[in-house]
Design an enzyme around this catalytic site. Sequence first.
Site, PDB file in Angstrom:
ATOM      1  N   LYS A  68      33.561  72.276 -95.025  1.00  0.00           N
ATOM      2  CA  LYS A  68      32.287  72.956 -94.714  1.00  0.00           C
ATOM      3  C   LYS A  68      32.068  72.913 -93.216  1.00  0.00           C
ATOM      4  O   LYS A  68      32.411  71.894 -92.573  1.00  0.00           O
ATOM      5  CB  LYS A  68      31.124  72.279 -95.454  1.00  0.00           C
ATOM      6  CG  LYS A  68      29.751  72.838 -95.066  1.00  0.00           C
ATOM      7  CD  LYS A  68      28.658  72.470 -96.054  1.00  0.00           C
ATOM      8  CE  LYS A  68      27.991  71.133 -95.809  1.00  0.00           C
ATOM      9  NZ  LYS A  68      27.369  70.963 -94.483  1.00  0.00           N
ATOM     10  N   ASP A 116      32.708  67.889 -94.808  1.00  0.00           N
ATOM     11  CA  ASP A 116      32.168  68.438 -93.558  1.00  0.00           C
ATOM     12  C   ASP A 116      33.150  68.236 -92.408  1.00  0.00           C
ATOM     13  O   ASP A 116      33.648  67.121 -92.204  1.00  0.00           O
ATOM     14  CB  ASP A 116      30.869  67.705 -93.179  1.00  0.00           C
ATOM     15  CG  ASP A 116      29.626  68.431 -93.651  1.00  0.00           C
ATOM     16  OD1 ASP A 116      29.660  69.672 -93.769  1.00  0.00           O
ATOM     17  OD2 ASP A 116      28.617  67.749 -93.896  1.00  0.00           O
ATOM     18  N   GLU A 163      29.182  74.178 -89.985  1.00  0.00           N
ATOM     19  CA  GLU A 163      27.844  74.672 -89.656  1.00  0.00           C
ATOM     20  C   GLU A 163      27.945  75.828 -88.660  1.00  0.00           C
ATOM     21  O   GLU A 163      28.663  75.710 -87.655  1.00  0.00           O
ATOM     22  CB  GLU A 163      27.007  73.549 -89.025  1.00  0.00           C
ATOM     23  CG  GLU A 163      26.725  72.415 -90.002  1.00  0.00           C
ATOM     24  CD  GLU A 163      25.847  71.315 -89.410  1.00  0.00           C
ATOM     25  OE1 GLU A 163      25.346  71.478 -88.268  1.00  0.00           O
ATOM     26  OE2 GLU A 163      25.660  70.298 -90.096  1.00  0.00           O
ATOM     27  N   ASP A 186      28.584  64.994 -93.484  1.00  0.00           N
ATOM     28  CA  ASP A 186      28.520  64.180 -92.257  1.00  0.00           C
ATOM     29  C   ASP A 186      27.193  63.411 -92.204  1.00  0.00           C
ATOM     30  O   ASP A 186      26.960  62.619 -91.283  1.00  0.00           O
ATOM     31  CB  ASP A 186      28.757  65.024 -90.998  1.00  0.00           C
ATOM     32  CG  ASP A 186      27.768  66.160 -90.852  1.00  0.00           C
ATOM     33  OD1 ASP A 186      26.884  66.324 -91.718  1.00  0.00           O
ATOM     34  OD2 ASP A 186      27.880  66.902 -89.851  1.00  0.00           O
ATOM     35  N   SER A 187      26.337  63.606 -93.234  1.00  0.00           N
ATOM     36  CA  SER A 187      25.158  62.746 -93.394  1.00  0.00           C
ATOM     37  C   SER A 187      25.584  61.296 -93.623  1.00  0.00           C
ATOM     38  O   SER A 187      24.754  60.386 -93.557  1.00  0.00           O
ATOM     39  CB  SER A 187      24.292  63.235 -94.561  1.00  0.00           C
ATOM     40  OG  SER A 187      25.080  63.450 -95.714  1.00  0.00           O
ATOM     41  N   GLU A 219      19.962  75.368 -95.590  1.00  0.00           N
ATOM     42  CA  GLU A 219      19.151  74.152 -95.485  1.00  0.00           C
ATOM     43  C   GLU A 219      17.787  74.460 -94.879  1.00  0.00           C
ATOM     44  O   GLU A 219      17.694  75.064 -93.795  1.00  0.00           O
ATOM     45  CB  GLU A 219      19.909  73.105 -94.631  1.00  0.00           C
ATOM     46  CG  GLU A 219      19.135  71.806 -94.488  1.00  0.00           C
ATOM     47  CD  GLU A 219      19.979  70.631 -94.000  1.00  0.00           C
ATOM     48  OE1 GLU A 219      21.206  70.770 -93.861  1.00  0.00           O
ATOM     49  OE2 GLU A 219      19.371  69.567 -93.751  1.00  0.00           O
TER      50      GLU A 219
END
Length: 272
Positions: A121, A91, A123, A52-53, A190
């Site tokens: 993925k 993501d 978070e 999602d970057s 991270e």
Amino acid sequence: MSIHKKEHKKITTHVLAEMKMRGEKISMLTAYDYSMAKIVDDAGIDVILVGDSASNVMAGHETTLPITLDQMIYHASSVVRAINRALVVVDLPFGSYQGNSKEALASTIRIMKESGAHAIKMEGGEEILESIKRILTAGVPVMGHLGLTPQSIYKFGTYTVRATEDAEAEKLLRDAKLLEEAGCFALVLEKIPADLATQVAQSVQIPVIGIGAGNGVDGQVLVVHDMLGITNEFSPRFLRRYLNLYQEIKGAVEQYVEDVKSQDFPNEKEQY
Ligand code: KIV
């Protein structure tokens, strides 16, 4: 008649588990579009993360929060069309899974059906366990992400190193074990202290991929635009720049502008 494409040694979640067992490090980079994914896959990367970057590097947003599920599916399907070998992980974007586990599964199913990716993925730790279990029940591999989790940036307040205090480090270690027990096939850590990341990697059987988490983990991930030097405003300590493409591309474009203005381009050989 065979419906199989040309055979390649494809990377699967099982291959990654075997790599950890034999101590072979896992390489992972982001990609968000067909052309970059093709280069990265041809170069032999093990895992491509449609991160999602993309919200930052592709769309110019300050955070990862604005990117939508539809936009992630667009990026992911472009990447999937390019790859022959890498495992493609996507993501789940902010707002597409935090509501409840049914919403998390519905978002996952859209990604898997509409993009053809191989895994997702998410978070978070303990607080998203129910969603992880529901997604795994549907047969979709899940990668966890702990430490600095950019979707929670407004809770943290800064992008500084996480888990430097004992309480947060202990929670992170606990969360890593919970994610493993729940069935995650791998974990991203991270921006946390290298010693803590090493401890996590030694405490779980699943591969641990670090970004700003030192060399004691099972693999490394970077944002491809950062390591190629396409972005140049962002210089964290953990980032190794392999090229300075910002300058290279800018120089080429400046030359093109000059050639067009001076009528050097196109020349005799470059026309019909
Ligand atoms: O979105 C992303 O690029 C990521 C990596 C930094 C791990 O989550």
